[in-house]
Write a protein that holds these residues in place. Structure first.
Motif, PDB file in Angstrom:
ATOM      1  N   GLU A   1       0.827  -1.200   0.000  1.00 20.89           N
ATOM      2  CA  GLU A   1       0.000   0.000   0.000  1.00 20.89           C
ATOM      3  C   GLU A   1       0.867   1.258   0.000  1.00 20.89           C
ATOM      4  OE1 GLU A   1      -3.888   0.966   2.420  1.00 20.89           O
ATOM      5  OE2 GLU A   1      -2.124   1.300   3.688  1.00 20.89           O
ATOM      6  N   SER A   2       1.923   1.240   0.805  1.00 19.81           N
ATOM      7  CA  SER A   2       2.836   2.387   0.847  1.00 19.81           C
ATOM      8  C   SER A   2       4.224   1.893   1.231  1.00 19.81           C
ATOM      9  CB  SER A   2       2.345   3.448   1.835  1.00 19.81           C
ATOM     10  OG  SER A   2       2.378   2.958   3.156  1.00 19.81           O
ATOM     11  N   TRP A   3       5.220   2.706   0.900  1.00 16.90           N
ATOM     12  CA  TRP A   3       6.599   2.340   1.204  1.00 16.90           C
ATOM     13  C   TRP A   3       7.430   3.597   1.360  1.00 16.90           C
ATOM     14  CZ3 TRP A   3       9.350   0.198  -3.751  1.00 16.90           C
ATOM     15  CH2 TRP A   3       9.053   1.003  -4.840  1.00 16.90           C
ATOM     16  N   ASN A   4       8.693   3.431   1.653  1.00 17.47           N
ATOM     17  CA  ASN A   4       9.592   4.568   1.885  1.00 17.47           C
ATOM     18  C   ASN A   4       8.980   5.566   2.855  1.00 17.47           C
ATOM     19  OD1 ASN A   4      11.592   3.547   0.226  1.00 17.47           O
ATOM     20  ND2 ASN A   4      10.712   4.478  -1.584  1.00 17.47           N
ATOM     21  N   ASN A   5       8.525   5.017   3.981  1.00 15.48           N
ATOM     22  CA  ASN A   5       8.004   5.832   5.077  1.00 15.48           C
ATOM     23  C   ASN A   5       6.751   6.618   4.699  1.00 15.48           C
ATOM     24  OD1 ASN A   5       8.099   6.375   7.759  1.00 15.48           O
ATOM     25  ND2 ASN A   5       9.545   8.056   7.589  1.00 15.48           N
ATOM     26  N   GLY A   6       5.817   5.963   4.024  1.00 14.98           N
ATOM     27  CA  GLY A   6       4.508   6.559   3.800  1.00 14.98           C
ATOM     28  C   GLY A   6       4.166   6.965   2.391  1.00 14.98           C
ATOM     29  N   LEU A   7       5.098   6.852   1.456  1.00 16.29           N
ATOM     30  CA  LEU A   7       4.785   7.218   0.077  1.00 16.29           C
ATOM     31  C   LEU A   7       3.887   6.156  -0.548  1.00 16.29           C
ATOM     32  CD1 LEU A   7       8.290   8.374  -1.206  1.00 16.29           C
ATOM     33  CD2 LEU A   7       6.354   9.805  -0.548  1.00 16.29           C
ATOM     34  N   PRO A   8       2.797   6.575  -1.175  1.00 16.76           N
ATOM     35  CA  PRO A   8       1.943   5.580  -1.829  1.00 16.76           C
ATOM     36  C   PRO A   8       2.640   5.021  -3.068  1.00 16.76           C
ATOM     37  CG  PRO A   8       1.151   7.789  -2.280  1.00 16.76           C
ATOM     38  CD  PRO A   8       2.281   7.930  -1.309  1.00 16.76           C
ATOM     39  N   VAL A   9       2.234   3.831  -3.441  1.00 17.39           N
ATOM     40  CA  VAL A   9       2.760   3.228  -4.664  1.00 17.39           C
ATOM     41  C   VAL A   9       2.238   4.050  -5.837  1.00 17.39           C
ATOM     42  CG1 VAL A   9       2.792   1.123  -6.061  1.00 17.39           C
ATOM     43  CG2 VAL A   9       2.813   0.960  -3.562  1.00 17.39           C
ATOM     44  N   ALA A  10       3.105   4.325  -6.800  1.00 21.31           N
ATOM     45  CA  ALA A  10       2.728   5.155  -7.950  1.00 21.31           C
ATOM     46  C   ALA A  10       1.536   4.550  -8.685  1.00 21.31           C
ATOM     47  CB  ALA A  10       3.910   5.317  -8.891  1.00 21.31           C
ATOM     48  N   GLU A  11       0.707   5.422  -9.241  1.00 20.61           N
ATOM     49  CA  GLU A  11      -0.465   4.973  -9.976  1.00 20.61           C
ATOM     50  C   GLU A  11      -0.043   4.067 -11.130  1.00 20.61           C
ATOM     51  OE1 GLU A  11      -4.200   6.862 -12.429  1.00 20.61           O
ATOM     52  OE2 GLU A  11      -3.181   8.105 -10.938  1.00 20.61           O
ATOM     53  N   GLY A  12      -0.722   2.947 -11.270  1.00 22.29           N
ATOM     54  CA  GLY A  12      -0.411   1.987 -12.320  1.00 22.29           C
ATOM     55  C   GLY A  12       0.642   0.971 -11.915  1.00 22.29           C
ATOM     56  N   CYS A  13       1.305   1.193 -10.786  1.00 21.35           N
ATOM     57  CA  CYS A  13       2.318   0.251 -10.289  1.00 21.35           C
ATOM     58  C   CYS A  13       1.714  -0.595  -9.172  1.00 21.35           C
ATOM     59  CB  CYS A  13       3.539   1.000  -9.769  1.00 21.35           C
ATOM     60  SG  CYS A  13       4.446   1.873 -11.046  1.00 21.35           S
ATOM     61  N   TYR A  14       2.297  -1.746  -8.961  1.00 24.00           N
ATOM     62  CA  TYR A  14       1.809  -2.631  -7.904  1.00 24.00           C
ATOM     63  C   TYR A  14       2.898  -3.600  -7.475  1.00 24.00           C
ATOM     64  CZ  TYR A  14       1.224  -5.644 -11.970  1.00 24.00           C
ATOM     65  OH  TYR A  14       1.437  -6.351 -13.124  1.00 24.00           O
ATOM     66  N   LEU A  15       2.712  -4.126  -6.290  1.00 22.64           N
ATOM     67  CA  LEU A  15       3.493  -5.246  -5.786  1.00 22.64           C
ATOM     68  C   LEU A  15       2.533  -6.087  -4.968  1.00 22.64           C
ATOM     69  CD1 LEU A  15       6.991  -5.451  -4.310  1.00 22.64           C
ATOM     70  CD2 LEU A  15       5.095  -6.535  -3.128  1.00 22.64           C
ATOM     71  N   TYR A  16       2.328  -7.320  -5.419  1.00 22.19           N
ATOM     72  CA  TYR A  16       1.519  -8.287  -4.696  1.00 22.19           C
ATOM     73  C   TYR A  16       2.452  -9.379  -4.200  1.00 22.19           C
ATOM     74  CZ  TYR A  16      -2.614  -6.243  -6.890  1.00 22.19           C
ATOM     75  OH  TYR A  16      -3.600  -5.385  -7.296  1.00 22.19           O
ATOM     76  N   MET A  17       2.147  -9.909  -3.022  1.00 22.93           N
ATOM     77  CA  MET A  17       2.982 -10.956  -2.454  1.00 22.93           C
ATOM     78  C   MET A  17       2.091 -12.039  -1.868  1.00 22.93           C
ATOM     79  SD  MET A  17       5.942 -10.611   0.468  1.00 22.93           S
ATOM     80  CE  MET A  17       5.014  -9.327   1.251  1.00 22.93           C
ATOM     81  N   GLU A  18       2.396 -13.250  -2.212  1.00 20.62           N
ATOM     82  CA  GLU A  18       1.698 -14.396  -1.633  1.00 20.62           C
ATOM     83  C   GLU A  18       2.677 -15.125  -0.736  1.00 20.62           C
ATOM     84  OE1 GLU A  18      -0.913 -18.306  -2.928  1.00 20.62           O
ATOM     85  OE2 GLU A  18       0.315 -17.312  -4.432  1.00 20.62           O
ATOM     86  N   LEU A  19       2.309 -15.288   0.531  1.00 23.51           N
ATOM     87  CA  LEU A  19       3.132 -16.001   1.496  1.00 23.51           C
ATOM     88  C   LEU A  19       2.445 -17.319   1.823  1.00 23.51           C
ATOM     89  CD1 LEU A  19       3.906 -12.965   3.814  1.00 23.51           C
ATOM     90  CD2 LEU A  19       5.483 -14.041   2.206  1.00 23.51           C
TER      91      LEU A  19
END
Length: 150
Positions: free
Chosen positions: A46-64
């Protein structure tokens, strides 16, 4: 006499409205113990680098996966197409840091860039903080990975 009934009715209505006010605090999801069972599932960054939202059109999904402690990451952060990466993860409990997750990629891909403290885990959200860089904070929310991404 009508006046008395009017005032009584008015007071009863007033008490009813006062009784409807909620003194309840905002619901806070309970924290879960960090175990392979509790983090198993599908997550989205949802967010990274201390609160920056993921850029529009980008994603990272992870299945554990709990059973064999494997992961699959689907992301397009550095490319135009979905990149699929697999590997294994380990959760260790450090007496000072708490639960720390680390992983390595299959096919000689090496280790993750950081080891991460899982500083918060609820049913719907988890927060990872890089051990060697406390400014590197990633927030994941539980989701279902879209079929077109898989």
């Amino acid at each position: 006499m009508k006046r008395i009934w009017f005032y009584l009715a008015f007071m009863l209505c007033s008490l009813a409205f006062v009784g409807c006010e909620s003194n309840e605090e905002e619901f806070v999801e309970p924290q879960l113990e960090v175990t392979p069972n509790n983090i198993a599932g599908e997550w989205m960054l949802e967010s990274w680098n201390n609160g920056l939202p993921v850029a529009e059109g980008c994603y990272l999904y992870m299945e554990l996966v709990r059973k064999d402690r494997t992961f699959t990451i689907y992301e397009n952060l550095d490319s135009f197409q979905t990149v699929r990466q697999t590997g294994r993860y380990v959760i260790e409990v450090d007496p000072e840091l708490g639960a720390v997750i680390r992983g390595n990629y299959d096919f000689g891909g090496g280790d993750w860039n950081h080891h991460y403290i899982i500083s918060s885990l609820t049913v719907s959200r988890m927060i990872w903080v890089a051990v060697d860089d406390p400014q590197d904070v990633s927030v994941y929310v539980r989701t279902e990975i879209p079929a077109e991404i898989k």
